[in-house]
Design a protein around this motif. Structure first.
Motif, mmCIF file in Angstrom:
data_model
loop_
_atom_site.group_PDB
_atom_site.id
_atom_site.type_symbol
_atom_site.label_atom_id
_atom_site.label_comp_id
_atom_site.label_asym_id
_atom_site.label_seq_id
_atom_site.Cartn_x
_atom_site.Cartn_y
_atom_site.Cartn_z
ATOM 1 N N SER A 1 -23.759 16.514 6.353
ATOM 2 C CA SER A 1 -23.522 15.459 7.443
ATOM 3 C C SER A 1 -22.957 15.881 8.539
ATOM 4 O O SER A 1 -23.284 15.200 9.785
ATOM 5 C CB SER A 1 -22.546 14.326 6.713
ATOM 6 O OG SER A 1 -21.442 15.026 6.510
ATOM 7 N N MET A 2 -22.083 16.897 8.846
ATOM 8 C CA MET A 2 -21.624 17.482 10.202
ATOM 9 C C MET A 2 -22.902 17.787 10.943
ATOM 10 O O MET A 2 -22.682 17.548 12.325
ATOM 11 C CB MET A 2 -20.675 18.402 9.766
ATOM 12 C CG MET A 2 -19.375 18.145 9.062
ATOM 13 S SD MET A 2 -18.390 16.795 9.902
ATOM 14 C CE MET A 2 -17.905 17.761 11.425
ATOM 15 N N THR B 1 -22.721 11.465 3.111
ATOM 16 C CA THR B 1 -21.376 11.750 2.765
ATOM 17 C C THR B 1 -21.198 11.173 1.534
ATOM 18 O O THR B 1 -20.514 11.745 0.554
ATOM 19 C CB THR B 1 -20.506 11.369 3.720
ATOM 20 O OG1 THR B 1 -20.450 11.947 5.291
ATOM 21 C CG2 THR B 1 -18.989 11.744 3.477
ATOM 22 N N TYR C 1 -23.361 18.582 0.863
ATOM 23 C CA TYR C 1 -23.669 17.354 1.589
ATOM 24 C C TYR C 1 -22.812 17.076 2.788
ATOM 25 O O TYR C 1 -23.222 16.528 3.902
ATOM 26 C CB TYR C 1 -23.829 16.234 0.596
ATOM 27 C CG TYR C 1 -25.094 16.637 -0.278
ATOM 28 C CD1 TYR C 1 -26.239 16.116 0.336
ATOM 29 C CD2 TYR C 1 -24.741 16.717 -1.548
ATOM 30 C CE1 TYR C 1 -27.310 16.321 -0.729
ATOM 31 C CE2 TYR C 1 -25.902 17.031 -2.346
ATOM 32 C CZ TYR C 1 -27.182 16.599 -1.906
ATOM 33 O OH TYR C 1 -28.254 16.675 -2.917
ATOM 34 N N PHE C 2 -21.465 17.511 2.709
ATOM 35 C CA PHE C 2 -20.648 17.129 3.784
ATOM 36 C C PHE C 2 -20.967 18.077 5.060
ATOM 37 O O PHE C 2 -20.771 17.915 6.209
ATOM 38 C CB PHE C 2 -19.186 17.583 3.333
ATOM 39 C CG PHE C 2 -18.775 16.640 2.160
ATOM 40 C CD1 PHE C 2 -18.562 15.244 2.524
ATOM 41 C CD2 PHE C 2 -18.395 17.153 1.099
ATOM 42 C CE1 PHE C 2 -18.215 14.522 1.451
ATOM 43 C CE2 PHE C 2 -17.946 16.591 -0.217
ATOM 44 C CZ PHE C 2 -17.797 15.088 0.178
ATOM 45 N N GLU C 3 -21.487 19.444 4.722
ATOM 46 C CA GLU C 3 -21.721 20.230 5.729
ATOM 47 C C GLU C 3 -23.198 19.642 6.453
ATOM 48 O O GLU C 3 -23.074 19.801 7.541
ATOM 49 C CB GLU C 3 -22.050 21.595 5.381
ATOM 50 C CG GLU C 3 -20.856 22.338 4.723
ATOM 51 C CD GLU C 3 -21.142 23.555 3.894
ATOM 52 O OE1 GLU C 3 -22.266 24.077 3.979
ATOM 53 O OE2 GLU C 3 -20.004 24.379 3.431
ATOM 54 N N GLY D 1 -22.877 12.964 -1.181
ATOM 55 C CA GLY D 1 -22.009 14.197 -1.721
ATOM 56 C C GLY D 1 -20.972 13.923 -2.503
ATOM 57 O O GLY D 1 -20.747 14.857 -3.383
ATOM 58 N N ILE E 1 -25.398 9.429 8.321
ATOM 59 C CA ILE E 1 -24.190 10.258 8.080
ATOM 60 C C ILE E 1 -23.211 9.721 6.926
ATOM 61 O O ILE E 1 -23.031 10.597 6.111
ATOM 62 C CB ILE E 1 -23.238 10.377 9.178
ATOM 63 C CG1 ILE E 1 -24.211 11.237 10.434
ATOM 64 C CG2 ILE E 1 -21.782 11.249 9.154
ATOM 65 C CD1 ILE E 1 -23.478 10.947 11.651
ATOM 66 N N ALA E 2 -22.944 8.602 6.894
ATOM 67 C CA ALA E 2 -22.162 7.882 5.897
ATOM 68 C C ALA E 2 -22.931 8.064 4.621
ATOM 69 O O ALA E 2 -22.257 8.220 3.694
ATOM 70 C CB ALA E 2 -21.786 6.529 6.166
#
Length: 89
Positions: free
Chosen positions: A64-65, A49, A60-62, A52, A45-46
């Motif tokens: 990672s969520m 992010t 990329y934030f979406e 992104g 996830i990191a």
């Protein structure tokens, strides 16, 4: 300067993912493997992010969520399966 910091962070999290993969393969117990798999998901996830931020896009934030939600659910499911023998009661 921010590009150097992002590349350094990408390298650190990439190394952490490799260490987690090694721990998943060589861990003595199933609990240790589940914990390493959860840590691998957090590092991924990191990594997504940071990538992104580097690419300057919100896609990329979406991603990672979504990965965070599925990582949490998979960890809880694996743990319940180990403790109870079934996932759904």
């Amino acid at each position: 300067m921010i590009q150097f910091a992002l590349l350094f962070a990408l390298g650190c999290f990439g190394l952490a993912i490799l260490i987690n993969l090694y721990k998943i393969i060589t861990a003595p117990g199933i609990g240790d493997r589940i914990l390493a798999l959860d840590t691998l998901a957090i590092n991924a996830i990191a990594l997504i992010t940071i990538y992104g931020i580097w690419m300057e896009t919100a896609m990329y934030f979406e991603a990672s969520m979504i990965f965070a939600m599925t990582g949490f659910i998979s960890t809880v499911s694996y743990t319940r399966f180990i403790l109870r023998g079934d996932i759904i009661e």
